[in-house]
Structures are given as C-alpha cells and as structure tokens.
Design a protein around this motif. Structure first.
Motif, PDB file in Angstrom:
ATOM      1  N   ALA A  16       2.994   2.825  -5.397  1.00 52.22           N
ATOM      2  CA  ALA A  16       2.719   1.951  -6.544  1.00 52.22           C
ATOM      3  C   ALA A  16       1.442   1.156  -6.306  1.00 52.22           C
ATOM      4  O   ALA A  16       0.576   1.048  -7.188  1.00 52.22           O
ATOM      5  CB  ALA A  16       3.897   1.015  -6.798  1.00 52.22           C
ATOM      6  N   ASP A  68      10.227  -9.044   0.112  1.00 50.99           N
ATOM      7  CA  ASP A  68       9.167 -10.070   0.042  1.00 50.99           C
ATOM      8  C   ASP A  68       8.652 -10.254  -1.388  1.00 50.99           C
ATOM      9  O   ASP A  68       8.486 -11.383  -1.855  1.00 50.99           O
ATOM     10  CB  ASP A  68       7.976  -9.689   0.937  1.00 50.99           C
ATOM     11  N   GLU A  83       9.185  -0.093  -6.592  1.00 47.15           N
ATOM     12  CA  GLU A  83      10.571  -0.482  -6.324  1.00 47.15           C
ATOM     13  C   GLU A  83      10.815  -1.974  -6.494  1.00 47.15           C
ATOM     14  O   GLU A  83      11.930  -2.394  -6.785  1.00 47.15           O
ATOM     15  CB  GLU A  83      10.976  -0.003  -4.917  1.00 47.15           C
ATOM     16  N   SER A 120      11.660   7.871  -8.406  1.00 47.82           N
ATOM     17  CA  SER A 120      10.889   6.749  -7.866  1.00 47.82           C
ATOM     18  C   SER A 120       9.427   7.154  -7.707  1.00 47.82           C
ATOM     19  O   SER A 120       8.527   6.426  -8.143  1.00 47.82           O
ATOM     20  CB  SER A 120      11.449   6.266  -6.532  1.00 47.82           C
ATOM     21  N   LEU A 121       9.181   8.294  -7.124  1.00 46.85           N
ATOM     22  CA  LEU A 121       7.771   8.679  -6.911  1.00 46.85           C
ATOM     23  C   LEU A 121       7.026   8.749  -8.243  1.00 46.85           C
ATOM     24  O   LEU A 121       5.882   8.299  -8.356  1.00 46.85           O
ATOM     25  CB  LEU A 121       7.693  10.014  -6.165  1.00 46.85           C
ATOM     26  N   ALA A 177       0.833  -1.209   0.000  1.00 49.38           N
ATOM     27  CA  ALA A 177       0.000   0.000   0.000  1.00 49.38           C
ATOM     28  C   ALA A 177       0.861   1.250   0.000  1.00 49.38           C
ATOM     29  O   ALA A 177       0.519   2.263   0.610  1.00 49.38           O
ATOM     30  CB  ALA A 177      -0.934  -0.013   1.207  1.00 49.38           C
ATOM     31  N   HIS A 187       7.101   3.008   2.560  1.00 45.06           N
ATOM     32  CA  HIS A 187       8.261   3.854   2.276  1.00 45.06           C
ATOM     33  C   HIS A 187       7.884   5.133   1.575  1.00 45.06           C
ATOM     34  O   HIS A 187       8.517   6.158   1.751  1.00 45.06           O
ATOM     35  CB  HIS A 187       9.304   3.089   1.470  1.00 45.06           C
ATOM     36  N   THR A 188       6.849   5.040   0.774  1.00 44.73           N
ATOM     37  CA  THR A 188       6.453   6.225   0.021  1.00 44.73           C
ATOM     38  C   THR A 188       6.204   7.399   0.954  1.00 44.73           C
ATOM     39  O   THR A 188       6.523   8.541   0.633  1.00 44.73           O
ATOM     40  CB  THR A 188       5.204   5.903  -0.819  1.00 44.73           C
ATOM     41  N   LYS A 242       1.689  -5.111   4.951  1.00 46.37           N
ATOM     42  CA  LYS A 242       2.138  -5.744   6.189  1.00 46.37           C
ATOM     43  C   LYS A 242       2.291  -4.741   7.327  1.00 46.37           C
ATOM     44  O   LYS A 242       2.347  -5.127   8.481  1.00 46.37           O
ATOM     45  CB  LYS A 242       3.382  -6.601   5.944  1.00 46.37           C
ATOM     46  N   ILE A 291       1.739 -11.270   3.257  1.00 44.92           N
ATOM     47  CA  ILE A 291       1.602 -12.375   2.299  1.00 44.92           C
ATOM     48  C   ILE A 291       2.903 -13.188   2.311  1.00 44.92           C
ATOM     49  O   ILE A 291       4.004 -12.636   2.202  1.00 44.92           O
ATOM     50  CB  ILE A 291       1.323 -11.827   0.877  1.00 44.92           C
ATOM     51  N   TYR A 319      11.167  -3.530   4.488  1.00 46.40           N
ATOM     52  CA  TYR A 319      11.895  -3.743   3.238  1.00 46.40           C
ATOM     53  C   TYR A 319      12.740  -5.011   3.273  1.00 46.40           C
ATOM     54  O   TYR A 319      13.963  -4.968   3.321  1.00 46.40           O
ATOM     55  CB  TYR A 319      12.734  -2.503   2.912  1.00 46.40           C
ATOM     56  N   GLY A 372      12.243  14.494  -0.899  1.00 46.38           N
ATOM     57  CA  GLY A 372      12.641  15.551  -1.837  1.00 46.38           C
ATOM     58  C   GLY A 372      11.613  15.882  -2.897  1.00 46.38           C
ATOM     59  O   GLY A 372      11.415  17.048  -3.252  1.00 46.38           O
ATOM     60  N   GLY A 373      10.948  14.887  -3.478  1.00 48.18           N
ATOM     61  CA  GLY A 373       9.957  15.217  -4.486  1.00 48.18           C
ATOM     62  C   GLY A 373       9.783  14.168  -5.563  1.00 48.18           C
ATOM     63  O   GLY A 373      10.374  13.089  -5.517  1.00 48.18           O
TER      64      GLY A 373
HETATM   65  P1  FAD Z   1       6.485   1.175  -0.521  1.00 47.72           P
HETATM   66  O1  FAD Z   1       6.009   2.572  -0.479  1.00 47.72           O
HETATM   67  O2  FAD Z   1       7.596   0.836   0.386  1.00 47.72           O
HETATM   68  O3  FAD Z   1       5.335   0.223  -0.140  1.00 47.72           O
HETATM   69  C1  FAD Z   1       5.561  -1.156   0.048  1.00 47.72           C
HETATM   70  C2  FAD Z   1       4.317  -1.746   0.629  1.00 47.72           C
HETATM   71  O4  FAD Z   1       4.388  -3.151   0.569  1.00 47.72           O
HETATM   72  C3  FAD Z   1       4.077  -1.407   2.090  1.00 47.72           C
HETATM   73  O5  FAD Z   1       2.708  -1.138   2.268  1.00 47.72           O
HETATM   74  C4  FAD Z   1       4.452  -2.697   2.832  1.00 47.72           C
HETATM   75  O6  FAD Z   1       3.811  -2.859   4.061  1.00 47.72           O
HETATM   76  C5  FAD Z   1       3.990  -3.703   1.805  1.00 47.72           C
HETATM   77  N1  FAD Z   1       4.561  -5.047   1.901  1.00 47.72           N
HETATM   78  C6  FAD Z   1       5.851  -5.427   1.776  1.00 47.72           C
HETATM   79  N2  FAD Z   1       5.949  -6.758   1.879  1.00 47.72           N
HETATM   80  C7  FAD Z   1       4.696  -7.241   2.061  1.00 47.72           C
HETATM   81  C8  FAD Z   1       4.134  -8.533   2.255  1.00 47.72           C
HETATM   82  N3  FAD Z   1       4.887  -9.623   2.281  1.00 47.72           N
HETATM   83  N4  FAD Z   1       2.803  -8.644   2.436  1.00 47.72           N
HETATM   84  C9  FAD Z   1       1.995  -7.550   2.439  1.00 47.72           C
HETATM   85  N5  FAD Z   1       2.478  -6.300   2.263  1.00 47.72           N
HETATM   86  C10 FAD Z   1       3.807  -6.154   2.076  1.00 47.72           C
HETATM   87  N6  FAD Z   1      11.957   8.595  -3.999  1.00 47.72           N
HETATM   88  C11 FAD Z   1      11.682   9.716  -4.725  1.00 47.72           C
HETATM   89  O7  FAD Z   1      11.351   9.622  -5.910  1.00 47.72           O
HETATM   90  N7  FAD Z   1      11.762  10.954  -4.151  1.00 47.72           N
HETATM   91  C12 FAD Z   1      12.113  11.130  -2.853  1.00 47.72           C
HETATM   92  O8  FAD Z   1      12.160  12.243  -2.383  1.00 47.72           O
HETATM   93  C13 FAD Z   1      12.423   9.965  -2.077  1.00 47.72           C
HETATM   94  N8  FAD Z   1      12.787  10.072  -0.765  1.00 47.72           N
HETATM   95  C14 FAD Z   1      12.979   8.923  -0.021  1.00 47.72           C
HETATM   96  C15 FAD Z   1      13.274   9.035   1.355  1.00 47.72           C
HETATM   97  C16 FAD Z   1      13.449   7.885   2.127  1.00 47.72           C
HETATM   98  C17 FAD Z   1      13.768   8.016   3.578  1.00 47.72           C
HETATM   99  C18 FAD Z   1      13.331   6.599   1.526  1.00 47.72           C
HETATM  100  C19 FAD Z   1      13.529   5.357   2.331  1.00 47.72           C
HETATM  101  C20 FAD Z   1      13.043   6.497   0.185  1.00 47.72           C
HETATM  102  C21 FAD Z   1      12.883   7.653  -0.598  1.00 47.72           C
HETATM  103  N9  FAD Z   1      12.574   7.559  -1.966  1.00 47.72           N
HETATM  104  C22 FAD Z   1      12.311   8.687  -2.694  1.00 47.72           C
HETATM  105  C23 FAD Z   1      12.346   6.257  -2.571  1.00 47.72           C
HETATM  106  C24 FAD Z   1      10.859   5.971  -2.599  1.00 47.72           C
HETATM  107  O9  FAD Z   1      10.240   6.486  -1.444  1.00 47.72           O
HETATM  108  C25 FAD Z   1      10.584   4.482  -2.675  1.00 47.72           C
HETATM  109  O10 FAD Z   1      11.360   3.911  -3.684  1.00 47.72           O
HETATM  110  C26 FAD Z   1       9.116   4.282  -3.000  1.00 47.72           C
HETATM  111  O11 FAD Z   1       8.312   4.972  -2.077  1.00 47.72           O
HETATM  112  C27 FAD Z   1       8.739   2.816  -3.044  1.00 47.72           C
HETATM  113  O12 FAD Z   1       7.352   2.759  -3.234  1.00 47.72           O
HETATM  114  P2  FAD Z   1       6.604   1.369  -3.416  1.00 47.72           P
HETATM  115  O13 FAD Z   1       5.179   1.698  -3.637  1.00 47.72           O
HETATM  116  O14 FAD Z   1       7.328   0.572  -4.433  1.00 47.72           O
HETATM  117  O15 FAD Z   1       6.838   0.678  -2.010  1.00 47.72           O
END
Ligand code: FAD
Length: 639
Positions: free
Chosen positions: A19, A228, A413, A428-429, A16, A46-47, A39, A174, A225, A52-53
């Motif tokens: 992405a 998984d 990611e 990434s965002l 959640a 992480h989002t 989870k 999961i 992270y 930064g943006g």
């Molecule tokens: P996430 O936002 O991490 O979401 C993963 C989800 O999967 C979570 O809900 C988690 O609970 C769930 N999950 C994981 N495993 C399981 C499982 N087995 N079962 C059920 N649920 C599960 N990027 C930018 O572009 N600009 C920025 O300014 C920036 N700043 C950042 C600052 C920090 C401190 C960090 C750590 C990262 C930053 N990034 C930035 C990178 C960016 O935030 C991440 O790459 C991005 O948010 C990842 O999004 P996601 O939707 O792929 O995963």
C-alpha cells in the motif's frame, strides 16, 4: 529539547509495504516530493510474505469472470458488512492494477498460452489469483521498488539528485502525528539504530502501516504488526471501524511450538490439498453454513471434479471463506478429532505427484522441511487457526483514502471497511494496489489544493520527544514494569479471551485485564540508552498494542451476534439487525490523558448499497442477510 533531525516533504508515506509503495509512486507521479518511512528494512514488510496471490477478475482461467462476480464474492465473504463502494472500486480496478505491475516489470506465472495464470482461492467463484508460485508478495514489492528506482533515475536526470522527489527512511519508527489547527502538519519518530529523533514536516501523511497481529500469541504476523497506524490515527482524532473483526487464518503451523502460527498458504487447498481429521475424514462437507448451501459440493467426487473443471461441478468446501474453515477446524479439535498437536491434517501429498508439489508450492515445501522436518510431498501437514489479518481499521473516504483529519490518508491493512467482517484470500494484495494508488492520488490532490501549509509547533515536537523518552524514567518508588512481561500478558489475554470464539464473560475479563495492563504500562521502564534498544522499541509499540486491543475487546463485547471474523459463543448466528451497523472507535475525551488513552465505541448505520449494485444479487440471497424492512424497498420485493 533533545536534538531533532528535520525534513520537509509534500507527502510522508508511513509504511513501505504494498500500500505504501503504491501510494509513493502515485504521489510522486503527480509531481510531489515524498518521504517513505518504514520501521523495518526497506523491502521487508508483510507484503513480501504474501504467498498465494493477488485477486483480480482478469478472466484468464475462466472467461466468465468479471468485476461484478468479484464484487459479489467480496461482499459475500464480508457477510454484506463491507463498505460497498470500496468493494466496487476494488473489483473494478484490481485487474488494471495487476496489468500495470507488468508494465513496471512484474513477471507473473503464465498459462500455457502465455496469459497471467490465476489460481483458485477460498470464496472466489473462479480461479482469480494472479501469482508467482507461492511467493507473490515478493514479486509485488520487488517490482514496485524497481519502479521507484526508475523514478529516482528520472529525478536524477532532471535535478542531479536521485532523492530529489523520493527518499526512503528505513528502520525509522513514527511515534506521533503532529497537527496544527486540526490539520496534519507532520510526523515525529526515531531511528531504530541510533535512537536519534526525526521530524518530517508535511501537510499530508499516508498511513500504510499494516495490521495488529502482534497483540496475539499465535499469529502469522511478524514483529512490525503492532497496530501503530491504527493508534497514531486514533490519537490524531480519527475513528476506527470494524475492530471486532479479526481473521484467524485456518491454516497456520501448529508444531513445533517455536513456529506455531506461521502461515500455510491457502494456495495448498487452492491447488487441491484437502483438510482431514484424525479419523481421515474430509470433514468440511459437514460445515457448509446455511447461507452458502447449494453453492458448494456435497460429495468428495463433486469437489474433486470441480478442481478439474470449475464449470462442471460446485466448488469444494475446503475453500469456504476463511472464517468458516477456521471455525470448522476449531470444532473438530474440540470434538476430539484433532491431531496429536491440536490441529487437523492438510493433505497435498496424496493429491498430486511430488515434483508437482515442489513446483507449485516451493516455499511451503521448504518451510515444512526446515522448520518441522516434515516432507509435504510424502506426509500431511498439521495445521490450525492463527491470527492473520485485521479487517478493522481507519475509517476512510472510499474514493480518496482521506480520513476525517484533513491531510491524513490511509490505505492497505491499516484502513477499514473494504473487507467487511471477513476478507477473502488474495483480496489484500489487490486492495493495496487499488487503494494505495487512490490514497497517493488523494494526498497529491489535497496538497495541490492548499494555499498555506500547517507547521508543527515546537511544543508539540517537544511533547512527542518527552513521550518517547518516558520509558527511560523509572517510577519514583523504583518498581518498574518490564515491557516484555506486559507484552506476553497482553498476547495471552487477547489470544485466550478475545480469540476465535468469544464469550461475554471472557471478553469482560479481557477488558478488566487490559485496564490493569494500561495502569501498569505507566510504570514500564527500560534500561540502557537510545542506541539500538529493542526493549525501548517494544515499550513504545506496547502503548499502541494496548490501545488497539482495547478497541478490539470493546467492540467484540458490543456486537451481540456472530459474523465473519467475530464469533460469539453466546450469540451464535448472524443477526440481520446488526448487518448494516458499524462499531466506531474513537478516543474517549474523559480518559484522554495518560500514556494509553481510553476509547469509546458507538454504533452507526452504513449508507445503503446503490441500487444497481444491489440488483446484481438474487433477491433470495439478500433475504439471508437483510432485514425484511430493508428489503421492502427492493424492486423484487413487490413481486
Ligand atoms: P505491510 O506490507 O505490512 O507494510 C507495513 C509497513 O509499515 C512496513 O514497512 C512497516 O515497517 C511499516 N510500519 C509499521 N509501523 C510503522 C511505524 N510506526 N513507523 C514507520 N513504519 C511503520 N494477502 C493476499 O492478498 N494474498 C496472499 O497471498 C497473502 N499471503 C499472506 C501471507 C502471510 C504470511 C501474511 C502475514 C499475510 C498474507 N497476506 C496475503 C496479507 C497481506 O500480505 C497483508 O495484508 C498486506 O501485505 C499488508 O500490506 P500493507 O501495505 O498494508 O502493510
């Protein structure tokens, strides 16, 4: 078989973050029922930590910006190893996705004339990051959650049930994807609080589980992270690519030890902060690599002029892509010019008035005051590299997010290809929004085209439950392993032997150590019962971390060059014969039994870039990356 709660959906989105939520919105808007499983608590991903943006070529800060420039910057940042189709879609669609967020209710910072403000970031030619102070991710998540609530209200009006088409299953992990005849049939997991098992029957699953940073000791990533999604996909028969490429963000906190690794946003440098060594020197001018020569300022005056006006000077080398800056910091510390605690200085205090720093970087000001007792408006920060982002991930079709197993999709990611060997900050965002939407659409189209739905078999459900319960069974000789001990050893191994600078003998040592940890994992034992039991949760996560770490180490051994987030001390510099090669990880059929299966890594060529995209680059730039043979086909080669 233990009791299992059962649900039926069209699409299950695992994760959640940005992405996952964008995929949920899209699949629901296409008229399908969606379960979103995370989870952690809903809203904590992480989002939400992104500071930064979000990069998008809206051209608000400099009207010369356009998708072509964003595309080229992204390819350069990834050292031309990116999946060019993903980089193209991303650059073309990012601005629309940001504007769309405003229609959901997002409020980005504004320029004086009311447009969305955009800030400078590493590797981006123009100020390109739409932001909300240094809390951009929070706004993204808040807005998409708000959109989901509004869709639920529509569903209530139509059916009398808010959760008729979207239901959130929070704090639910999961552990297994289930297939029938090689097609996705559902997902199996457990509730963290009760330990109760749950089965989602669905023909389509979107993986949006984020990264793998918890395999490393020093990381900006939080407890979720653990790779998984990467591991679930591998075990379901899907391939991973680019796993050798990890981004070590140049600026993590280095002191005090309890907060080592916590991120210091690149926005500090984007807004004018500069890196200095212990001699007070702005050392980044000494680290402009040959491929970027001519594109970056060579004096402090020129760099500062660029900050005032992008068009009148070349950009500051403090904002080189992250891999370059992280390596430079590493070199300075190694040469004895580091700070007391093994980092370098990041100085914003001498660059702008205190109130301006607090206005632009409120989270950083608060973070350093609270965690390190440092006032960043008066003194420099101490910073050093921290494991931040995995470029590698699930191999997907660029347009639909589909993986090779029918019914499985991935975005964000946990997917691979978009960023090549190194991701640019802010990309990434925008990646989450562009490819989250595309994966949601892809899943919806797939479900819409099915004539019958695969169903998980009882035997597979039972087997998933048995695997999940295995850590409660002590080995017959009673000598169990503690998951916390194994996790600490894994983090130490990856940090020290497959970290920012790699050497063949160290990576080999890591692979041996991983084999030992895998063998010991079979004896992992936890005490207590299934009710909120963090030791058990870690034991299950550990299997994923071990599997994914094996991919990182094996791929790092094979790639005998240095590129982006993979630096081989014994193979310095890029080797053009590797530029177009991907390393593909799959389960090793010969080592597929056991709790942590083995992996194979094979080399494969990428599809050559489409000609109109290739033509966007100067021939002289391509010469720095491509082989002579590849360039022979280029129209400019004849001239
Ligand atoms: P996430 O936002 O991490 O979401 C993963 C989800 O999967 C979570 O809900 C988690 O609970 C769930 N999950 C994981 N495993 C399981 C499982 N087995 N079962 C059920 N649920 C599960 N990027 C930018 O572009 N600009 C920025 O300014 C920036 N700043 C950042 C600052 C920090 C401190 C960090 C750590 C990262 C930053 N990034 C930035 C990178 C960016 O935030 C991440 O790459 C991005 O948010 C990842 O999004 P996601 O939707 O792929 O995963």
């Amino acid at each position: 078989m233990p009791e299992v709660e059962r649900h039926d959906y069209d699409v299950v989105v695992i994760g959640a973050g940005g992405a996952g939520l964008r995929a949920v919105i899209e699949a629901r808007e296409q008229g399908f029922s969606v379960a979103v499983v995370c989870k952690s608590l809903f809203g904590k991903a992480h989002t939400v930590m992104a500071e930064g943006g979000c990069a998008a070529s809206m051209g608000n800060a400099n009207e010369k910006d356009n998708w072509q420039t964003h595309f080229k910057d992204t390819m350069r940042g990834g050292k031309f190893l990116n999946n060019w189709r993903m980089a193209e879609l991303h650059a073309r669609e990012a601005a629309d996705r940001v504007w769309e967020l405003e229609t959901y209710g997002a409020l980005f910072d504004r320029t004086p004339d009311g447009r969305i403000s955009q800030r400078n970031f590493g590797g981006h030619t123009y100020p390109r990051l739409a932001h909300v102070g240094d809390r951009t991710g929070l706004e993204l998540i808040r807005t998409m959650q708000q959109k989901i609530v509004s869709l639920q209200q529509e569903d209530y009006a139509a059916t009398g049930d808010y959760e008729a088409r979207i239901k959130v299953f929070a704090e639910c992990t999961i552990t297994e994807l289930l297939t029938e005849d090689g097609k996705i049939a559902g997902a199996f997991g457990y509730y963290r609080e009760s330990g109760q098992f749950v089965l989602f029957r669905a023909p389509a699953v979107v993986l949006a589980t984020g990264g793998i940073g918890k395999s490393y000791k020093v990381t900006s990533n939080s407890w979720e992270y653990t790779g998984d999604g990467h591991a679930l996909a591998l075990r379901a028969g899907v391939t991973l690519i680019n796993m050798e490429f990890l981004q070590f963000h140049p600026t993590g906190m280095v002191w005090p030890p309890s907060v080592k690794g916590i991120l210091v946003t690149e926005g500090v440098r984007g807004d004018g902060g500069v890196l200095k060594n212990s001699e007070g020197k702005r050392f980044m001018f000494d680290y402009i690599p040959p491929v970027f020569k001519g594109q970056y300022a060579e004096t402090e005056d020129e760099a500062d002029q660029w900050l005032r006006d992008n068009d009148s000077a070349r950009r500051t080398p403090d904002l080189l892509p992250r891999d370059e800056v992280a390596r430079a910091i590493n070199e300075e510390v190694k040469a004895g010019r580091g700070t007391e605690h093994g980092g370098v200085y990041l100085d914003i205090a001498s660059r702008m008035p205190a109130e301006e720093i607090v206005r632009r970087l409120p989270s950083m000001h608060h973070q350093f005051k609270e965690l390190a007792d440092v006032d960043i408006t008066a003194e420099p920060m101490e910073v050093g590299p921290t494991c931040h982002y995995v470029m590698g991930g699930i191999e997907v079709d660029p347009d639909t997010g589909a993986a090779v197993v029918p019914g499985l999709f991935a975005a964000g990611e946990c997917s691979g290809g978009m960023h090549g060997s190194n991701r640019l900050g802010g990309n990434s965002l925008s990646d989450l929004l562009v490819f989250g939407r595309r994966a949601g659409l892809g899943a919806a189209a797939y479900v819409g085209g099915l004539t019958e739905r695969p169903t998980p078999t009882d035997a597979d459900v039972e087997s998933a439950a048995k695997t999940a319960l295995a850590p409660f069974d002590p080995p017959t000789d009673g000598a169990g392993e503690n998951p916390y001990t194994l996790h600490a050893e894994l983090q130490e191994t990856m940090n020290d032997l497959v970290g920012i600078i790699r050497k063949e003998h160290e990576v080999r040592e890591a692979i041996d150590k991983l084999a030992d940890l895998r063998a010991r994992y079979a004896r992992v034992t936890v005490v207590g019962n299934r009710h909120f039991n963090p030791g058990w949760h870690l034991a299950l996560d550990l299997a994923n971390m071990l599997l994914v770490s094996e991919c990182v180490a094996q791929a790092a051994l094979l790639r005998t060059e240095s590129r982006g987030g993979h630096t081989r001390d014994d193979h310095p510099g890029m080797d053009p014969t590797w530029r177009n090669s991907l390393l593909v990880c799959a389960l090793d059929p010969a080592r597929s039994d056991g709790l942590v299966p083995g992996v194979t890594v094979t080399r494969k060529e990428q599809t050559p870039m489409r000609e109109d995209l290739l033509a966007l680059f100067e021939f002289s730039e391509l010469e720095k990356y491509y082989t002579e043979q590849e360039l022979a086909a280029h129209p400019a080669a004849e001239g």
